[in-house]
Design a protein around this motif. Structure first.
Motif, PDB file in Angstrom:
ATOM      1  N   PRO A 205      39.211  33.501  30.438  1.00 52.39           N
ATOM      2  CA  PRO A 205      39.297  32.069  30.145  1.00 52.39           C
ATOM      3  C   PRO A 205      40.427  31.391  30.924  1.00 52.39           C
ATOM      4  O   PRO A 205      41.549  31.893  30.965  1.00 52.39           O
ATOM      5  N   ASN A 206      40.121  30.281  31.542  1.00 56.87           N
ATOM      6  CA  ASN A 206      41.132  29.485  32.230  1.00 56.87           C
ATOM      7  C   ASN A 206      41.694  28.390  31.334  1.00 56.87           C
ATOM      8  O   ASN A 206      42.874  28.068  31.392  1.00 56.87           O
ATOM      9  N   THR A 207      40.825  27.801  30.533  1.00 54.81           N
ATOM     10  CA  THR A 207      41.233  26.786  29.568  1.00 54.81           C
ATOM     11  C   THR A 207      40.467  27.046  28.279  1.00 54.81           C
ATOM     12  O   THR A 207      39.705  28.021  28.178  1.00 54.81           O
ATOM     13  N   LYS A 208      40.624  26.172  27.298  1.00 48.95           N
ATOM     14  CA  LYS A 208      39.894  26.326  26.040  1.00 48.95           C
ATOM     15  C   LYS A 208      38.406  26.053  26.204  1.00 48.95           C
ATOM     16  O   LYS A 208      37.606  26.425  25.343  1.00 48.95           O
ATOM     17  N   THR A 209      38.035  25.433  27.319  1.00 50.45           N
ATOM     18  CA  THR A 209      36.625  25.098  27.533  1.00 50.45           C
ATOM     19  C   THR A 209      36.036  25.701  28.811  1.00 50.45           C
ATOM     20  O   THR A 209      34.865  25.474  29.112  1.00 50.45           O
ATOM     21  N   GLU A 210      36.828  26.459  29.560  1.00 52.19           N
ATOM     22  CA  GLU A 210      36.340  27.021  30.825  1.00 52.19           C
ATOM     23  C   GLU A 210      36.651  28.505  30.908  1.00 52.19           C
ATOM     24  O   GLU A 210      37.769  28.931  30.617  1.00 52.19           O
ATOM     25  N   ALA A 211      35.654  29.286  31.328  1.00 56.99           N
ATOM     26  CA  ALA A 211      35.858  30.737  31.425  1.00 56.99           C
ATOM     27  C   ALA A 211      34.803  31.357  32.322  1.00 56.99           C
ATOM     28  O   ALA A 211      33.708  30.816  32.518  1.00 56.99           O
ATOM     29  N   LEU A 212      35.149  32.527  32.853  1.00 61.36           N
ATOM     30  CA  LEU A 212      34.176  33.400  33.502  1.00 61.36           C
ATOM     31  C   LEU A 212      33.690  34.380  32.444  1.00 61.36           C
ATOM     32  O   LEU A 212      34.480  35.094  31.830  1.00 61.36           O
ATOM     33  N   VAL A 213      32.392  34.396  32.210  1.00 61.93           N
ATOM     34  CA  VAL A 213      31.788  35.315  31.250  1.00 61.93           C
ATOM     35  C   VAL A 213      30.871  36.244  32.037  1.00 61.93           C
ATOM     36  O   VAL A 213      29.907  35.792  32.660  1.00 61.93           O
ATOM     37  N   GLU A 214      31.159  37.536  31.989  1.00 57.77           N
ATOM     38  CA  GLU A 214      30.490  38.478  32.891  1.00 57.77           C
ATOM     39  C   GLU A 214      29.904  39.647  32.107  1.00 57.77           C
ATOM     40  O   GLU A 214      30.557  40.205  31.222  1.00 57.77           O
ATOM     41  N   TYR A 215      28.678  39.992  32.455  1.00 54.37           N
ATOM     42  CA  TYR A 215      28.003  41.153  31.877  1.00 54.37           C
ATOM     43  C   TYR A 215      28.070  42.285  32.897  1.00 54.37           C
ATOM     44  O   TYR A 215      27.602  42.149  34.029  1.00 54.37           O
ATOM     45  N   THR A 216      28.674  43.409  32.503  1.00 53.24           N
ATOM     46  CA  THR A 216      28.998  44.481  33.439  1.00 53.24           C
ATOM     47  C   THR A 216      28.475  45.821  32.946  1.00 53.24           C
ATOM     48  O   THR A 216      28.519  46.118  31.754  1.00 53.24           O
ATOM     49  N   LEU A 217      28.017  46.642  33.873  1.00 50.05           N
ATOM     50  CA  LEU A 217      27.598  48.003  33.569  1.00 50.05           C
ATOM     51  C   LEU A 217      28.278  48.983  34.514  1.00 50.05           C
ATOM     52  O   LEU A 217      28.535  48.660  35.678  1.00 50.05           O
ATOM     53  N   PHE A 218      28.562  50.182  33.995  1.00 49.95           N
ATOM     54  CA  PHE A 218      28.890  51.343  34.819  1.00 49.95           C
ATOM     55  C   PHE A 218      27.671  52.265  34.717  1.00 49.95           C
ATOM     56  O   PHE A 218      27.513  53.004  33.742  1.00 49.95           O
ATOM     57  N   SER A 219      26.803  52.248  35.699  1.00 46.53           N
ATOM     58  CA  SER A 219      25.601  53.082  35.627  1.00 46.53           C
ATOM     59  C   SER A 219      25.022  53.246  37.030  1.00 46.53           C
ATOM     60  O   SER A 219      25.523  52.675  37.996  1.00 46.53           O
ATOM     61  N   LYS A 220      23.961  54.019  37.137  1.00 50.87           N
ATOM     62  CA  LYS A 220      23.355  54.288  38.439  1.00 50.87           C
ATOM     63  C   LYS A 220      22.474  53.145  38.922  1.00 50.87           C
ATOM     64  O   LYS A 220      22.473  52.801  40.104  1.00 50.87           O
ATOM     65  N   ASP A 221      21.695  52.585  38.010  1.00 49.40           N
ATOM     66  CA  ASP A 221      20.625  51.678  38.411  1.00 49.40           C
ATOM     67  C   ASP A 221      20.955  50.230  38.078  1.00 49.40           C
ATOM     68  O   ASP A 221      21.480  49.927  36.997  1.00 49.40           O
ATOM     69  N   LEU A 222      20.619  49.340  39.004  1.00 49.30           N
ATOM     70  CA  LEU A 222      20.797  47.912  38.782  1.00 49.30           C
ATOM     71  C   LEU A 222      19.688  47.383  37.876  1.00 49.30           C
ATOM     72  O   LEU A 222      18.635  48.008  37.711  1.00 49.30           O
ATOM     73  N   LEU A 223      19.941  46.222  37.282  1.00 50.03           N
ATOM     74  CA  LEU A 223      18.970  45.577  36.410  1.00 50.03           C
ATOM     75  C   LEU A 223      18.327  44.405  37.135  1.00 50.03           C
ATOM     76  O   LEU A 223      18.764  44.005  38.214  1.00 50.03           O
ATOM     77  N   SER A 224      17.322  43.842  36.521  1.00 49.74           N
ATOM     78  CA  SER A 224      16.782  42.593  37.044  1.00 49.74           C
ATOM     79  C   SER A 224      17.773  41.480  36.727  1.00 49.74           C
ATOM     80  O   SER A 224      18.557  41.565  35.773  1.00 49.74           O
ATOM     81  N   LYS A 225      17.762  40.446  37.525  1.00 49.04           N
ATOM     82  CA  LYS A 225      18.662  39.308  37.306  1.00 49.04           C
ATOM     83  C   LYS A 225      18.478  38.739  35.896  1.00 49.04           C
ATOM     84  O   LYS A 225      19.452  38.364  35.225  1.00 49.04           O
ATOM     85  N   GLY A 252      27.687  41.116  41.775  1.00 52.67           N
ATOM     86  CA  GLY A 252      28.198  42.162  42.638  1.00 52.67           C
ATOM     87  C   GLY A 252      27.806  43.546  42.178  1.00 52.67           C
ATOM     88  O   GLY A 252      27.337  43.743  41.047  1.00 52.67           O
ATOM     89  N   SER A 253      28.001  44.497  43.068  1.00 50.20           N
ATOM     90  CA  SER A 253      27.770  45.903  42.761  1.00 50.20           C
ATOM     91  C   SER A 253      28.775  46.715  43.565  1.00 50.20           C
ATOM     92  O   SER A 253      28.740  46.709  44.795  1.00 50.20           O
ATOM     93  N   ILE A 254      29.677  47.380  42.858  1.00 51.51           N
ATOM     94  CA  ILE A 254      30.771  48.119  43.494  1.00 51.51           C
ATOM     95  C   ILE A 254      30.532  49.614  43.290  1.00 51.51           C
ATOM     96  O   ILE A 254      30.395  50.069  42.153  1.00 51.51           O
ATOM     97  N   PRO A 255      30.461  50.394  44.361  1.00 55.09           N
ATOM     98  CA  PRO A 255      30.239  51.836  44.197  1.00 55.09           C
ATOM     99  C   PRO A 255      31.411  52.516  43.503  1.00 55.09           C
ATOM    100  O   PRO A 255      32.570  52.218  43.773  1.00 55.09           O
ATOM    101  N   MET A 256      31.098  53.416  42.591  1.00 52.29           N
ATOM    102  CA  MET A 256      32.084  54.216  41.868  1.00 52.29           C
ATOM    103  C   MET A 256      31.800  55.685  42.172  1.00 52.29           C
ATOM    104  O   MET A 256      30.831  56.258  41.672  1.00 52.29           O
ATOM    105  N   THR A 257      32.621  56.283  43.002  1.00 51.59           N
ATOM    106  CA  THR A 257      32.380  57.668  43.400  1.00 51.59           C
ATOM    107  C   THR A 257      33.662  58.327  43.887  1.00 51.59           C
ATOM    108  O   THR A 257      34.551  57.649  44.407  1.00 51.59           O
ATOM    109  N   SER A 258      33.729  59.641  43.716  1.00 48.88           N
ATOM    110  CA  SER A 258      34.834  60.428  44.268  1.00 48.88           C
ATOM    111  C   SER A 258      34.396  61.149  45.544  1.00 48.88           C
ATOM    112  O   SER A 258      34.989  62.157  45.927  1.00 48.88           O
ATOM    113  N   PHE A 259      33.370  60.631  46.174  1.00 51.54           N
ATOM    114  CA  PHE A 259      32.918  61.189  47.455  1.00 51.54           C
ATOM    115  C   PHE A 259      34.109  61.294  48.413  1.00 51.54           C
ATOM    116  O   PHE A 259      34.905  60.363  48.524  1.00 51.54           O
ATOM    117  N   PRO A 260      34.266  62.418  49.126  1.00 57.55           N
ATOM    118  CA  PRO A 260      35.435  62.625  50.006  1.00 57.55           C
ATOM    119  C   PRO A 260      35.313  61.878  51.331  1.00 57.55           C
ATOM    120  O   PRO A 260      35.075  62.464  52.391  1.00 57.55           O
TER     121      PRO A 260
END
Length: 386
Positions: A205-225, A252-260
């Motif tokens: 939240p930036n103010t009492k009436t403004e905010a970024l609201v985000e739905y996030t997953l840590f998983s393999k597969d993306l969802l439909s919009k 966005g989609s950010i890779p999460m891996t310990s790949f060397p």
């Protein structure tokens, strides 16, 4: 007819994202590279607010003047409890992508030894004495090349190291009524339906009436919009938000891996940023890790060593691998693990641990707060697989 002369640079950066821009910015500030020619190549002009970075810190940094918002408190929640986290001595900080680009490029474009071209890199070929780089329009050579172009197929073609995604859609909204607490960020809210995954809401939240609201997953597969946005709408309904407008969206989609990734570094080519494994594998956070790595890299370049020597695998690589192994095999356990971590744990110690600054005894204190059987099973799997 003579072919055009190929222009040579001391350093070429293939991709001008966060890691590349941070590195070159600190190279300028160091005043140790004024006699070196530097080329930044990227198909994007960096004139759009295409992302938001967040990180926690307890001291001022290079980026203090462009921090859009700071929070001293954060909320963690799941379906069974809520906890207000007092972050001091840390603050949770937000930087808008366009503010970062403008701030860095304002300095870089004033340097006579730095060139920034909006050209897409289509080929990189390392030779014995130099690196050859081809774009859509030109050919270049360099003594050293820094690659931040992530090769998805390279990472996903193997099955030894888990590869998940931190994927999300966020709405910047303005509400008719005062709903939000601008002094507190919602760090993770796992009270949403998990549906066999690791799913949470994230609210800045930036103010009492403004905010970024985000739905996030840590998983393999993306969802439909539609699924992301339906979940955001459900969450807004739960908060009692009826009348609002969407100012902006991010995805966005950010890779999460310990790949060397370091195994792909060579004498003259160094992979940086997400392409170099600089994203924190267990959380997807990028800004703070890149800030540390770029400082190390600028100091390293002054040593004159071959680029492949820039590598240091730490105990935290193994910790991240453990968590990713669990989420890969049992993605539904994410809420249980993070809830056990934050329900009673010392938030300052947790952030210190996630910043990879803890001692081994502090590591144990954090790790033992998580479900022990889950991690022991993962430990045996990792031992026999790495």
């Amino acid at each position: 007819m003579n072919s055009p002369q190929i222009k040579h640079f001391d350093y070429i950066f293939a991709g001008a994202g966060l890691a590349a821009l941070m590195t070159v910015y600190k190279m300028v500030l160091s005043q140790k590279f004024e006699n070196k020619t530097i080329l930044l190549l990227d198909s994007d002009s960096k004139k759009n607010n295409d992302r938001t970075w967040c990180f926690w810190d307890k001291k001022d940094s290079y980026w203090n003047s462009i921090i859009a918002k700071k929070w001293d408190s954060a909320l963690f929640a799941d379906e069974n409890f809520k906890r207000n986290l007092i972050l001091k001595p840390y603050q949770y900080n937000q930087i808008l992508g366009l503010d970062f680009y403008n701030f860095v490029l304002d300095l870089l474009l004033k340097q006579n030894n730095i060139t920034f071209l909006n050209e897409k890199v289509i080929d990189i070929n390392e030779l014995e004495t130099h690196v050859f780089v081809r774009t859509e329009f030109n050919n270049f050579t360099s003594d050293s090349l820094f690659n931040s172009i992530y090769t998805k197929n390279l990472v996903e073609a193997q099955n030894r190291y888990p590869v998940l995604q931190q994927h999300f859609i966020g709405w910047f909204i303005k509400t008719e009524k005062e709903i939000f607490n601008p002094k507190q960020a919602t760090f993770m809210d796992f009270s949403v339906a998990q549906k066999g995954n690791t799913r949470f809401m994230y609210v800045l939240p930036n103010t009492k009436t403004e905010a970024l609201v985000e739905y996030t997953l840590f998983s393999k597969d993306l969802l439909s919009k539609e699924e992301y946005e339906n979940e955001i709408q459900n969450y807004l309904d739960k908060l009692g938000i009826e009348n609002y407008i969407i100012i902006e969206k991010e995805q966005g989609s950010i890779p999460m891996t310990s790949f060397p990734f370091w195994k792909k570094n060579t004498k003259r080519v160094l992979n940086i940023g997400t392409a170099g494994g600089w994203t924190k594998a267990s959380t997807g956070y990028t800004f703070k890790n890149s800030d540390k790595k770029t400082t190390e890299l600028v100091a390293f370049l002054q040593s004159g060593k071959e680029l492949k020597a820039f590598y240091n695998k730490t105990k935290f690589w193994y910790y991240d691998l453990l968590l990713l192994d669990i989420l890969d095999k049992h993605n539904e356990l994410g809420s249980t693990i993070f809830s056990s971590l934050f329900q009673k744990g010392d938030s300052k110690l947790i952030f210190k641990f996630l910043d990879e600054e803890t001692s081994f005894l502090e590591d144990l204190h954090v790790i033992l707060s998580c479900p022990k059987r889950i991690f022991i099973n993962a430990l045996f799997r990792v031992i026999f697989n790495t």
